[in-house]
Design an enzyme around this catalytic site. Structure first.
Site, short mmCIF file in Angstrom:
data_model
loop_
_atom_site.label_atom_id
_atom_site.label_comp_id
_atom_site.label_asym_id
_atom_site.label_seq_id
_atom_site.Cartn_x
_atom_site.Cartn_y
_atom_site.Cartn_z
N ALA A 119 0.84 -1.20 0.00
CA ALA A 119 0.00 0.00 0.00
C ALA A 119 0.87 1.26 0.00
O ALA A 119 1.95 1.26 0.62
CB ALA A 119 -0.92 -0.01 1.22
N PRO A 120 0.48 2.32 -0.72
CA PRO A 120 -0.82 2.52 -1.39
C PRO A 120 -0.94 1.92 -2.78
O PRO A 120 -1.99 1.99 -3.37
CB PRO A 120 -0.93 4.04 -1.46
CG PRO A 120 0.49 4.50 -1.55
CD PRO A 120 1.29 3.56 -0.71
N GLY A 121 0.14 1.36 -3.34
CA GLY A 121 0.00 0.58 -4.56
C GLY A 121 0.65 1.13 -5.81
O GLY A 121 0.55 0.50 -6.86
N SER A 122 1.34 2.25 -5.74
CA SER A 122 1.96 2.80 -6.95
C SER A 122 3.08 1.89 -7.47
O SER A 122 3.21 1.68 -8.68
CB SER A 122 2.50 4.21 -6.68
OG SER A 122 3.43 4.19 -5.61
N LYS A 123 3.88 1.34 -6.57
CA LYS A 123 4.94 0.42 -6.98
C LYS A 123 4.35 -0.90 -7.47
O LYS A 123 4.86 -1.51 -8.42
CB LYS A 123 5.92 0.16 -5.83
CG LYS A 123 6.66 1.40 -5.34
CD LYS A 123 7.66 1.03 -4.25
CE LYS A 123 8.32 2.25 -3.64
NZ LYS A 123 7.36 3.08 -2.86
N ASP A 175 0.60 -9.58 8.06
CA ASP A 175 1.81 -8.94 8.56
C ASP A 175 2.99 -9.48 7.77
O ASP A 175 3.23 -10.69 7.73
CB ASP A 175 1.98 -9.24 10.05
CG ASP A 175 3.09 -8.41 10.68
OD1 ASP A 175 4.13 -8.20 10.02
OD2 ASP A 175 2.93 -7.98 11.83
N ASP A 200 9.68 -2.93 0.46
CA ASP A 200 9.66 -1.48 0.73
C ASP A 200 9.09 -1.29 2.14
O ASP A 200 7.90 -1.08 2.32
CB ASP A 200 8.81 -0.77 -0.31
CG ASP A 200 8.88 0.74 -0.19
OD1 ASP A 200 9.99 1.26 -0.06
OD2 ASP A 200 7.81 1.38 -0.21
N CYS A 253 12.20 5.11 2.45
CA CYS A 253 12.23 6.55 2.14
C CYS A 253 12.87 7.28 3.31
O CYS A 253 12.42 8.34 3.74
CB CYS A 253 10.83 7.08 1.84
SG CYS A 253 9.59 6.67 3.07
#
Length: 708
Positions: A119-123, A175, A200, A253
């Site tokens: 989440a949020p799902g862009s990758k 998890d 990530d 990040c």
């Protein structure tokens, strides 16, 4: 620091799968960015640049903040374009550094891919694009499993992923540090090993200071200490699930070495040479970054003391040995310089850390095998045995699997040295995973009679795999039918009682009875046409360029409004749901790609059933003016509706407009089909891109406002 204080530029990426990619790229460069490329901002930078390190000129950056774009009239056209194309799934708004980890995974169509914290799902969307880079847009052999621990974020991720209409993706809710194995095949001990894994992990987020201003007041270096253990567990679990020879990309990040190089170094030491860092400098041409560091210091919460090694620490129990840099003799073996640190000032981006790992051989704790009894085998099937050779592994007792020992804080006794191969979430973790109860996934059997009317009406070939079609209503009508790849079907059937599947498959048919079509109760869904367009042999109509445009721009065009060829084709077809195709690949005119939309063939007229985002997208491929005219038409219609409401509120009598009379007269010519069209339109407008009402009826509140 100066770069971090500046607002983050806007970046976007053109979807790389589908036949429209090249056409859209030409459109971006000519219609929307051509003039902006020549202009320069106050800082002497071009207003728009193509990201030089992303392949095929598919990623672009506006060297202006969101506030500047809103105020600058020169961006108005581009801003409208981005909003509409994002809705259709042709454009993804994504931060530049976020595009790097999926790009380095080198995903192929046959790969089994896992996104552990998706989440949020862009990758995840980027990974699906790479997976679908197949000849003739065929369904790939591989698949993407997108996982996230947050139940609510899983539903938001569904909206991002569903735009790509892929039958090869499944979203699950677990998890990541305790992610269960997925069974496959017919054997009880066959578990999936992934070819590519994206890890990530959750982080302190100091690399996002340019877009998340709140972090300036909340961030402290000690946040990394609290996250280090969780990040290490997720990475370890990812390596457990990775196939030998596979690639795992670890990213954050954050620029804090405790979350970055410290996690990588400690895991490489545990792996004892079975995992190595990959040098990806040849895969990142034109990307500016700094190599990973091999030395850093730890500090106390008040910043009064700094420590170079764990041995120099006293009276501070929150430090762990794995948080400190490795010894000098170890540094040369680990090759931490192969890690990547993307700093904000280097290419005007956010901050990011990436490490690419390759699994050379079986992990040390997977190699140690000892026989266990039948009861232990049954218990292990919750998460599965990770042994490549099929041997059984020893389970540690619950008290032997403390978090501190996992992070290296406590030295284990010889009997405890073997890591727990089958981790189980604690009660606290289990409570966090409780979310909405999902409807079951039920696949159509070969003997199910409900498929035959659909097959006969649409002319679907006999060899179509009907057992890959599913629905999600066990005790009610099958309102929506979904299609999944054979691999995803196998995973669902083998793991439905162990894995919490949130969403999967692409919608291909929706139930919508019409008295005009007694032979089939199901209409075509636009989402499924990417997969089904070549299979609807009886209900597909190939239109000329002008006829295809007419079907999209006019609300209810009559047969006689089309060309003689189009008119004849519609007359030769029975009433009901149809697909309308434009063969751009056979034409020298723009666009040079094939397009398809779903619609309804009435008694004397045609209606296209597509949402506004896709309508704008297709018209724009033909001509920008067509999209602009449609926008004006919609705005005029909206204003007229407001005027009507105002008159009604004032209690004035409304006289029918002559233009409206013409539309009404047109509807009277075909009253029954208009009724059916209205029914179909209502179904389309209320459909949710995340999940159909029947798909996940218990999540209406979560997905409200997310649909198209």
């Amino acid at each position: 620091m100066n770069a971090l204080k500046d607002p983050l530029p806007i970046t976007f990426r053109i979807t790389s799968c589908g036949g429209e990619t090249e056409e859209l790229k030409k459109l971006v460069k000519t219609e929307y960015i051509g003039k902006l490329l020549e202009e320069k901002s106050q800082s002497e930078k071009p207003k728009v640049v193509c990201l030089p390190w992303y392949p095929d000129e598919l990623a672009w950056q506006l060297n202006s903040s969101r506030q500047e774009v809103r105020k600058d009239a020169r961006f108005e056209k581009l801003k409208t374009f981005l909003l509409q194309e994002t809705e259709s799934g042709s454009i993804s708004r994504q931060e530049a550094v976020s595009m790097i980890p999926p790009m380095l995974m080198d995903v192929k169509p046959h790969h089994k891919v896992l996104d552990m914290c998706a989440a949020p799902g862009s990758k995840t969307a980027q990974l699906i694009e790479y997976l679908h880079n197949t000849p003739d847009n065929k369904v790939p052999e591989g698949y993407v499993i997108a996982n996230d621990v947050d139940n609510k974020r899983c539903y938001l991720m569904t909206h991002q992923v569903k735009r790509l209409n892929s039958p090869c993706c499944a979203i699950i809710n677990h998890d990541a540090s305790y992610l269960p194995n997925l069974r496959y095949g017919d054997g009880p001990r066959e578990f999936v090993k992934y070819d590519r894994i994206l890890c990530d992990v959750p982080c302190s987020g100091d690399g996002t200071l340019r877009k998340n201003q709140d972090i300036w007041s909340k961030w402290t270096p000690n946040q990394a200490i609290n996250l280090h253990g969780v990040q290490a567990k997720i990475l370890k679990r990812g390596l457990d699930l990775l196939e030998v020879g596979g690639r795992l990309v670890y990213s954050t990040c954050s620029l804090n070495p405790v979350e970055d190089e410290a996690v990588i170094a400690s895991m490489l030491q545990k792996c004892e040479g079975t995992v190595e860092l990959v040098d990806v400098c040849k895969e990142t041409k034109n990307l500016k970054y700094t190599s990973g560091i091999s030395h850093w210091k730890m500090m106390t919460k008040d910043g009064s003391q700094f420590f170079d090694s764990f041995e120099s620490v006293s009276n501070y129990t929150h430090f762990q040995p794995s948080m400190f840099p490795p010894a000098k003799e170890e540094n040369e073996k680990l090759n931490l310089h192969r890690c990547m640190r993307v700093l904000p000032h280097q290419q005007d981006t956010g901050g990011f850390f990436i490490a690419v790992l390759q699994k050379k051989s079986t992990l040390p704790w997977q190699q140690k095998k000892t026989p266990v009894n039948t009861d232990q085998k049954e218990q292990n099937q919750v998460t599965g045995d990770h042994s490549v050779s099929g041997g059984e592994t020893k389970d540690n007792k619950p008290e032997d699997t403390s978090h501190s020992t996992e992070d290296g804080g406590t030295k284990k006794r010889p009997a405890e040295e073997e890591e727990d191969l089958n981790p189980k979430p604690s009660k606290q973790v289990s409570r966090r995973l409780h979310g909405y109860k999902e409807d079951p996934y039920i696949f159509i059997e070969d003997s199910d009679p409900m498929w035959d009317p659909i097959k006969n009406f649409y002319g679907i070939p006999d060899d179509f795999p009907r057992n890959q079609v599913m629905y999600r209503a066990e005790n009610s009508q099958r309102r929506t039918l979904y299609y999944v790849s054979s691999a995803i079907r196998d995973l669902v059937r083998r793991n439905y009682d162990r894995i919490k599947f949130i969403n999967l498959g692409v919608k291909i048919f929706g139930r919508s009875k019409s008295p005009l079509v007694p032979d089939c109760d199901y209409r075509i869904a636009q989402e499924g046409l990417v997969t089904m367009k070549s299979l609807l042999q009886k209900r597909s109509v190939i239109l000329s360029r002008d006829d295809f445009i007419l079907a999209m721009t006019k609300e209810n065009p009559l047969f006689k409004d089309f060309s003689s060829d189009g008119n004849l084709k519609f007359h030769n077809m029975d009433t009901g749901s149809i697909s309308l195709l434009y063969k751009g690949s056979d034409s020298e005119e723009r666009p040079g790609c094939d397009l398809v939309i779903c619609g309804w063939r009435g008694k004397t007229s045609i209606r296209a059933f597509i949402n506004s985002g896709l309508r704008f997208h297709y018209l724009r491929l033909f001509s920008e003016k067509l999209a602009e005219d449609l926008a004006i038409q919609m705005q005029t219609k909206k204003q007229q509706q407001k005027d009507k409401e105002k008159v009604t509120e004032d209690g004035e009598n409304m006289d029918t407009d002559p233009v409206e009379n013409a539309v009404v007269d047109h509807g009277e010519m075909d009253s029954e089909v208009t009724k059916a069209d209205k029914m179909e339109e209502d179904v389309v407008e209320t459909a949710d891109d995340n999940n159909d009402e029947n798909d996940i009826k218990s999540t209406d509140k979560q997905t409200e406002g997310c649909g198209t």
